[in-house]
Scaffold this motif. Sequence first.
Motif, short mmCIF file in Angstrom:
data_model
loop_
_atom_site.label_atom_id
_atom_site.label_comp_id
_atom_site.label_asym_id
_atom_site.label_seq_id
_atom_site.Cartn_x
_atom_site.Cartn_y
_atom_site.Cartn_z
N VAL A 26 0.82 -1.19 -0.04
CA VAL A 26 0.02 -0.10 -0.08
C VAL A 26 0.85 1.11 0.00
N SER A 27 0.60 2.15 -0.86
CA SER A 27 1.19 3.34 -1.01
C SER A 27 0.72 4.65 -0.34
N ALA A 30 -1.30 6.78 -2.76
CA ALA A 30 -2.35 6.31 -3.30
C ALA A 30 -3.64 7.28 -3.14
N GLY A 55 -4.70 0.64 -1.90
CA GLY A 55 -4.13 1.80 -1.61
C GLY A 55 -5.40 3.00 -1.75
#
Length: 378
Positions: A26-27, A30, A55
């Motif tokens: 997960v960024s 995002a 994200g």
Amino acid sequence: MGGAAGIPGSRRGRAPRAGNAGTGGVSDSATGCALVTGGAGFIGSNLADRLARDGMRVVVLDSLARPGVERNLAWLESRYGDRIERLVGDIRDRRVVAEAAREAQVVFHLAGQVAVTSSLEDPVEDFEVNLKGTLNILEIARDRRVPVIFASTNKVYGDLADIDLELVDEAYLPVDRTIRSSGIGEARPLDFHTPYGCSKGGADQYVLDYSRSFGVPTCVMRMSCIYGPRQMGTEDQGWVAHFLIRALKGETISIFGDGRQVRDVLFVGDAVEAYLSAWRNIEAVSGQAFNLGGGASNAVSLRRLVAHIEDLIGRRVDLEFHDWRAGDQRYFVADAAKARGALGLAAPVAWREGVAELANWLRSEGAAAPKPLEVASL
């Protein structure tokens, strides 16, 4: 499914950020927001988990009325922190729905009254939650022009009493070999039985018509029996998990009917993939309904499932049998060919593998699993 019904008003708040925002890369950069009604429930929490892992910010709208779902929501918040936004409220309150959807790019509508038994006890409540609540979702989506993916049910096809059945290896199967090999397709006429069938069936048709009449991008999933981790099986819903919970506790399983009824079961991860694909392909599938189930390769009678559970736990399971219930289907297997083709779905998880995974998850929950009720229904 969990539900966003039963508590007036709303209570909204972000969870504090967790030290680890889940798994799967997960960024923090995002973007995007999805609304999942009933997002603390079984399917909803699995869907929210996948969206957040990919994200997205996820608004979970849920009443938290169903026992055990608060634990699912806490699990999501611990994994993703402020990527999960809880809104405790009622889908019958349009202001709450509007608040929940104000930034959403898509609405996955899984909240609802989920039990045939409850609908017979209180048909007004069932109507208001499943129909009025869905209409609120659709009106907000019409105002904001956002897609709605709706969780419907195989109960829209009624009890299928006109299909001739025969007993084969302790299971009811259609005499018609075409139906036996492929299952029930979307061309099957709708036939609403019980208040639950009427309310979910009416909502199903409203969702489709909002695409025709107003151009709202919508898609309907007519689900068979979905099972898997985070399922808190009870008498009213989640029979696969319910059977496992009682067996693991050494308790008697009560069955309505003779146990020879057949269902196709679908692992929750496969259901999540179908919902996400419907959203990704909404322009192509808008206004369509899909039967979503494990298909003929994952069709199993209740007795056969119990026998597999006995193999998994290494001991016999005691059974009690009760009269058939209103609206019970002796056979339902979804023909999922349309969904597989239009949504590009992979072959589903084999039912023995999936049930073993659910059993392992339930074991890992231990005493945290909710106390099961005395009976189980489909």
